[in-house]
Design an enzyme around this catalytic site. Structure first.
Site, PDB file in Angstrom:
ATOM      1  N   ARG A  37       0.877  -1.169   0.000  1.00 26.73           N
ATOM      2  CA  ARG A  37       0.000   0.000   0.000  1.00 26.73           C
ATOM      3  C   ARG A  37       0.913   1.217   0.000  1.00 26.73           C
ATOM      4  O   ARG A  37       1.735   1.375   0.904  1.00 26.73           O
ATOM      5  CB  ARG A  37      -0.921   0.000   1.224  1.00 26.73           C
ATOM      6  CG  ARG A  37      -1.953  -1.122   1.189  1.00 26.73           C
ATOM      7  CD  ARG A  37      -2.726  -1.231   2.490  1.00 26.73           C
ATOM      8  NE  ARG A  37      -3.589  -0.095   2.745  1.00 26.73           N
ATOM      9  CZ  ARG A  37      -4.883  -0.034   2.403  1.00 26.73           C
ATOM     10  NH1 ARG A  37      -5.451  -1.052   1.772  1.00 26.73           N
ATOM     11  NH2 ARG A  37      -5.612   1.025   2.691  1.00 26.73           N
ATOM     12  N   HIS A  64      -6.939   1.193  -7.007  1.00 32.52           N
ATOM     13  CA  HIS A  64      -7.168   0.292  -5.868  1.00 32.52           C
ATOM     14  C   HIS A  64      -7.868  -0.972  -6.374  1.00 32.52           C
ATOM     15  O   HIS A  64      -9.015  -1.247  -6.025  1.00 32.52           O
ATOM     16  CB  HIS A  64      -8.029   1.011  -4.831  1.00 32.52           C
ATOM     17  CG  HIS A  64      -8.014   0.388  -3.467  1.00 32.52           C
ATOM     18  ND1 HIS A  64      -7.371  -0.798  -3.187  1.00 32.52           N
ATOM     19  CD2 HIS A  64      -8.586   0.784  -2.291  1.00 32.52           C
ATOM     20  CE1 HIS A  64      -7.536  -1.104  -1.911  1.00 32.52           C
ATOM     21  NE2 HIS A  64      -8.267  -0.160  -1.344  1.00 32.52           N
ATOM     22  N   GLN A  67      -9.690  -3.541  -4.014  1.00 35.52           N
ATOM     23  CA  GLN A  67     -10.974  -3.123  -3.450  1.00 35.52           C
ATOM     24  C   GLN A  67     -12.129  -3.479  -4.377  1.00 35.52           C
ATOM     25  O   GLN A  67     -13.138  -4.028  -3.946  1.00 35.52           O
ATOM     26  CB  GLN A  67     -10.975  -1.616  -3.192  1.00 35.52           C
ATOM     27  CG  GLN A  67     -12.312  -1.081  -2.700  1.00 35.52           C
ATOM     28  CD  GLN A  67     -12.744  -1.701  -1.390  1.00 35.52           C
ATOM     29  OE1 GLN A  67     -11.987  -1.709  -0.432  1.00 35.52           O
ATOM     30  NE2 GLN A  67     -13.960  -2.240  -1.336  1.00 35.52           N
ATOM     31  N   CYS A 194     -16.379   1.634   0.151  1.00 39.49           N
ATOM     32  CA  CYS A 194     -15.246   0.795   0.560  1.00 39.49           C
ATOM     33  C   CYS A 194     -14.872   0.974   2.030  1.00 39.49           C
ATOM     34  O   CYS A 194     -14.078   0.186   2.554  1.00 39.49           O
ATOM     35  CB  CYS A 194     -14.043   1.053  -0.338  1.00 39.49           C
ATOM     36  SG  CYS A 194     -13.370   2.725  -0.238  1.00 39.49           S
ATOM     37  N   ARG A 222     -13.383  -8.317   1.116  1.00 39.92           N
ATOM     38  CA  ARG A 222     -11.983  -7.970   0.882  1.00 39.92           C
ATOM     39  C   ARG A 222     -11.080  -9.126   1.322  1.00 39.92           C
ATOM     40  O   ARG A 222     -10.071  -9.417   0.682  1.00 39.92           O
ATOM     41  CB  ARG A 222     -11.618  -6.679   1.620  1.00 39.92           C
ATOM     42  CG  ARG A 222     -12.223  -5.433   0.997  1.00 39.92           C
ATOM     43  CD  ARG A 222     -11.456  -4.186   1.396  1.00 39.92           C
ATOM     44  NE  ARG A 222     -11.524  -3.923   2.819  1.00 39.92           N
ATOM     45  CZ  ARG A 222     -12.447  -3.160   3.404  1.00 39.92           C
ATOM     46  NH1 ARG A 222     -13.401  -2.599   2.673  1.00 39.92           N
ATOM     47  NH2 ARG A 222     -12.430  -2.950   4.701  1.00 39.92           N
TER      48      ARG A 222
END
Length: 237
Positions: A37, A64, A67, A194, A222
Site C-alpha cells: 500500500r 485500488h 478493493q 469501501c 476484501r
C-alpha cells in the site's frame, strides 16, 4: 497455512534511506509474495520491476484494484450479473473510481461517473477503457447520473494525504448519496462504499445503515477476494 509479516517503512531499511529497488530485491529473498500500500504509484511500479516474487497492489494514489474485486464479488453474491448492471460512481474521481473504469470493459458492466468540476476521473483512463470496449458516461449532475441505475457507489471525500479538506467538502457537497439521490435508481438498487465512511458527508446514515447498503458484506469480501489473489499469484488457481 502460511504466515504474514506486516511492516511499515520505519520497520525496514526504507526508513534509513534504502531504495525501493534494493528493498524489492531483499524482500524477494524472504517471502513468496508482497502486497504494498503506497501513497505514490511509482513506488509500486519500481517494486514490481525489481522484485522476483509476485507484487500485489494493495492501494496507491492512482488505483485500488483489490478493493473493486471485493466490490464486484459482493454484487455477484447478491445475485446480480455484472454484464447486466449499470453502476454509478458519485463523488470524487479518486483511485477507487479509476479502478472501476479500468475493470469496466473486462467485466462488462456499464459505468456512469458523476463528479464536480475539478474532481473528474483521469480522461486518459476513460479513453483507454472506452477503446477496450467499456461503456462509460460522464454526467456532472448526480440525479441525472443515477437515473435507473442498479448500483450507486461512494467513497470518502478526503483521503490519501489531501490537505484541502474544507474546500473539498464544499465542492463535493452536492454529490452526497442520500435518500433523494437513491430514489433516482432502480427500486432494488444497492449501495457500495469501501469504508471507512463519514455519515453526513459523502453518504447519509439512512442510506449506509439502510436495507440497500451491502457495505459490510463488501468489507468482509476484501478478505475472501485477497485470498483468491494470493492463490492465483502462488499458482494455486
Amino acid at each position: 497455512g502460511g504466515a504474514s509479516i506486516t511492516a511499515t517503512s520505519n520497520d525496514m531499511q526504507l526508513g534509513r534511506g534504502e531504495t525501493i529497488e534494493d528493498t524489492a530485491k531483499v524482500l524477494s529473498r524472504f517471502v513468496d509474495a508482497i502486497m504494498l500500500r503506497a501513497n505514490d504509484h511509482a513506488t509500486l511500479v519500481a517494486l514490481a520491476h525489481n522484485a522476483s516474487v509476485p507484487i500485489i497492489n494493495g492501494l496507491t494514489d492512482y488505483n485500488h484494484p483489490c478493493q473493486i474485486m471485493a466490490d464486484l464479488m459482493t454484487l455477484e453474491e447478491q445475485g446480480r450479473k455484472l454484464k447486466d448492471l449499470t453502476l454509478c460512481w458519485v463523488g470524487d474521481g479518486n483511485n477507487v473510481a479509476v479502478s472501476f473504469v479500468n475493470a469496466c470493459a473486462k467485466f462488462g458492466y456499464k459505468l456512469r461517473i458523476s463528479t464536480p468540476k475539478g474532481y473528474e476521473v483521469s480522461g486518459q483512463d476513460v479513453q483507454r477503457a472506452r477503446a477496450a470496449g467499456a461503456q462509460i458516461e460522464l454526467i456532472t449532475n448526480p440525479k441525472d447520473a443515477c437515473q435507473n441505475v442498479d448500483v450507486i457507489i461512494a467513497d470518502t471525500w478526503v483521503s490519501m494525504g489531501d490537505l484541502d479538506a474544507d474546500q473539498r467538502m464544499s465542492d463535493l457537497a452536492g454529490h452526497q448519496v442520500n435518500e433523494d439521490l437513491m430514489s433516482c435508481a432502480h427500486s432494488d438498487a444497492l449501495f457500495l462504499h469501501c469504508l471507512p465512511a463519514h455519515r453526513g458527508e459523502e453518504v447519509s446514515a439512512a442510506i449506509i445503515d439502510g436495507p440497500k447498503s451491502v457495505v459490510f458484506d463488501e468489507a468482509e469480501n476484501r478478505l475472501h477476494a485477497q485470498k483468491a489473489v494470493l492463490k492465483w499469484c502462488l499458482g494455486a488457481l
